[in-house]
Design a protein around this motif. Structure first.
Motif, mmCIF file in Angstrom:
data_model
loop_
_atom_site.group_PDB
_atom_site.id
_atom_site.type_symbol
_atom_site.label_atom_id
_atom_site.label_comp_id
_atom_site.label_asym_id
_atom_site.label_seq_id
_atom_site.Cartn_x
_atom_site.Cartn_y
_atom_site.Cartn_z
ATOM 1 N N GLU A 18 0.835 -1.199 0.000
ATOM 2 C CA GLU A 18 0.000 0.000 0.000
ATOM 3 C C GLU A 18 0.873 1.254 0.000
ATOM 4 N N PRO A 19 0.318 2.372 -0.482
ATOM 5 C CA PRO A 19 1.102 3.606 -0.547
ATOM 6 C C PRO A 19 1.254 4.278 0.815
ATOM 7 N N VAL A 20 2.225 5.149 0.907
ATOM 8 C CA VAL A 20 2.460 5.926 2.123
ATOM 9 C C VAL A 20 1.180 6.641 2.548
ATOM 10 N N SER A 21 0.387 7.093 1.591
ATOM 11 C CA SER A 21 -0.851 7.810 1.922
ATOM 12 C C SER A 21 -1.787 6.970 2.786
ATOM 13 N N CYS A 22 -1.755 5.649 2.659
ATOM 14 C CA CYS A 22 -2.562 4.753 3.504
ATOM 15 C C CYS A 22 -2.143 4.920 4.962
ATOM 16 N N ALA A 23 -0.834 4.865 5.210
ATOM 17 C CA ALA A 23 -0.325 4.998 6.578
ATOM 18 C C ALA A 23 -0.623 6.382 7.143
ATOM 19 N N VAL A 24 -0.424 7.404 6.331
ATOM 20 C CA VAL A 24 -0.665 8.774 6.782
ATOM 21 C C VAL A 24 -2.136 8.953 7.167
ATOM 22 N N ALA A 25 -3.036 8.448 6.342
ATOM 23 C CA ALA A 25 -4.471 8.568 6.627
ATOM 24 C C ALA A 25 -4.828 7.861 7.937
ATOM 25 N N VAL A 56 10.286 10.946 3.873
ATOM 26 C CA VAL A 56 9.597 10.866 2.580
ATOM 27 C C VAL A 56 9.375 12.258 2.009
ATOM 28 N N VAL A 57 8.929 13.175 2.857
ATOM 29 C CA VAL A 57 8.671 14.550 2.409
ATOM 30 C C VAL A 57 9.987 15.254 2.067
ATOM 31 N N ALA A 58 10.978 15.118 2.925
ATOM 32 C CA ALA A 58 12.270 15.795 2.709
ATOM 33 C C ALA A 58 12.945 15.319 1.424
ATOM 34 N N GLU A 59 12.793 14.031 1.118
ATOM 35 C CA GLU A 59 13.409 13.473 -0.085
ATOM 36 C C GLU A 59 12.488 13.559 -1.304
ATOM 37 N N ASN A 60 11.322 14.210 -1.124
ATOM 38 C CA ASN A 60 10.363 14.423 -2.199
ATOM 39 C C ASN A 60 9.991 13.113 -2.915
ATOM 40 N N LEU A 61 9.711 12.073 -2.126
ATOM 41 C CA LEU A 61 9.391 10.756 -2.695
ATOM 42 C C LEU A 61 7.927 10.615 -3.083
ATOM 43 N N VAL A 70 9.891 2.503 1.992
ATOM 44 C CA VAL A 70 10.249 3.560 2.951
ATOM 45 C C VAL A 70 10.039 3.184 4.424
ATOM 46 N N MET A 71 9.480 2.015 4.679
ATOM 47 C CA MET A 71 9.246 1.604 6.072
ATOM 48 C C MET A 71 10.573 1.249 6.739
ATOM 49 N N SER A 72 10.594 1.319 8.043
ATOM 50 C CA SER A 72 11.743 0.857 8.815
ATOM 51 C C SER A 72 11.589 -0.655 8.954
ATOM 52 N N ARG A 73 12.582 -1.388 8.499
ATOM 53 C CA ARG A 73 12.508 -2.854 8.527
ATOM 54 C C ARG A 73 12.979 -3.449 9.842
#
Length: 128
Positions: A18-25, A56-61, A70-73
């Protein structure tokens, strides 16, 4: 006091695809600072936190990038029978603020440093 006593209702999670937007929401809707990334069997694969979002925001991903990228593994966890002090030590030693709670290999909850501090304060106030 044991970690089991701090677990609230369920676990807030997303799948790695799923996209980062899923986690953010989900973080926004549930007023939490992290989301556990799980597989189809509920086993933890990683964690996505506010710190990851800043990266994610700082690296403009972009928010459409899959969480798997982008998750921490490296996941530091606690088990349900672990003491609150033991969990707090793990959080301090690893410089983390969210700790997934695992039982029989599956995620059953998440505790934050705020949860731990509140529990320790309540214990201290109850037994001065």
């Amino acid at each position: 006091m044991r970690i089991k006593e701090l677990i609230r209702d369920g676990i807030i999670s997303c799948k790695a695809s799923e996209p980062v937007s899923c986690a953010v929401a989900k973080m926004y809707m549930n007023n939490v600072g992290s989301v556990l990334i799980i597989d189809d069997d509920g086993k933890p694969l990683g964690i996505f936190t506010e710190r990851d979002l800043v990266r994610v925001v700082a690296e403009n991903l972009g928010l459409d990038i899959p969480l798997s990228k982008v998750m921490s593994r490296k996941i530091i966890t606690a088990n349900t029978s672990e003491s609150i002090v033991s969990a707090a030590m793990k959080m301090i030693e690893n410089n983390i603020r969210h700790l997934p709670v695992i039982e029989e290999g599956r995620a059953v909850g998440m505790v934050s440093i705020r949860d731990i501090v509140r529990a320790l304060m309540a214990e201290e106030l109850a037994y001065p």
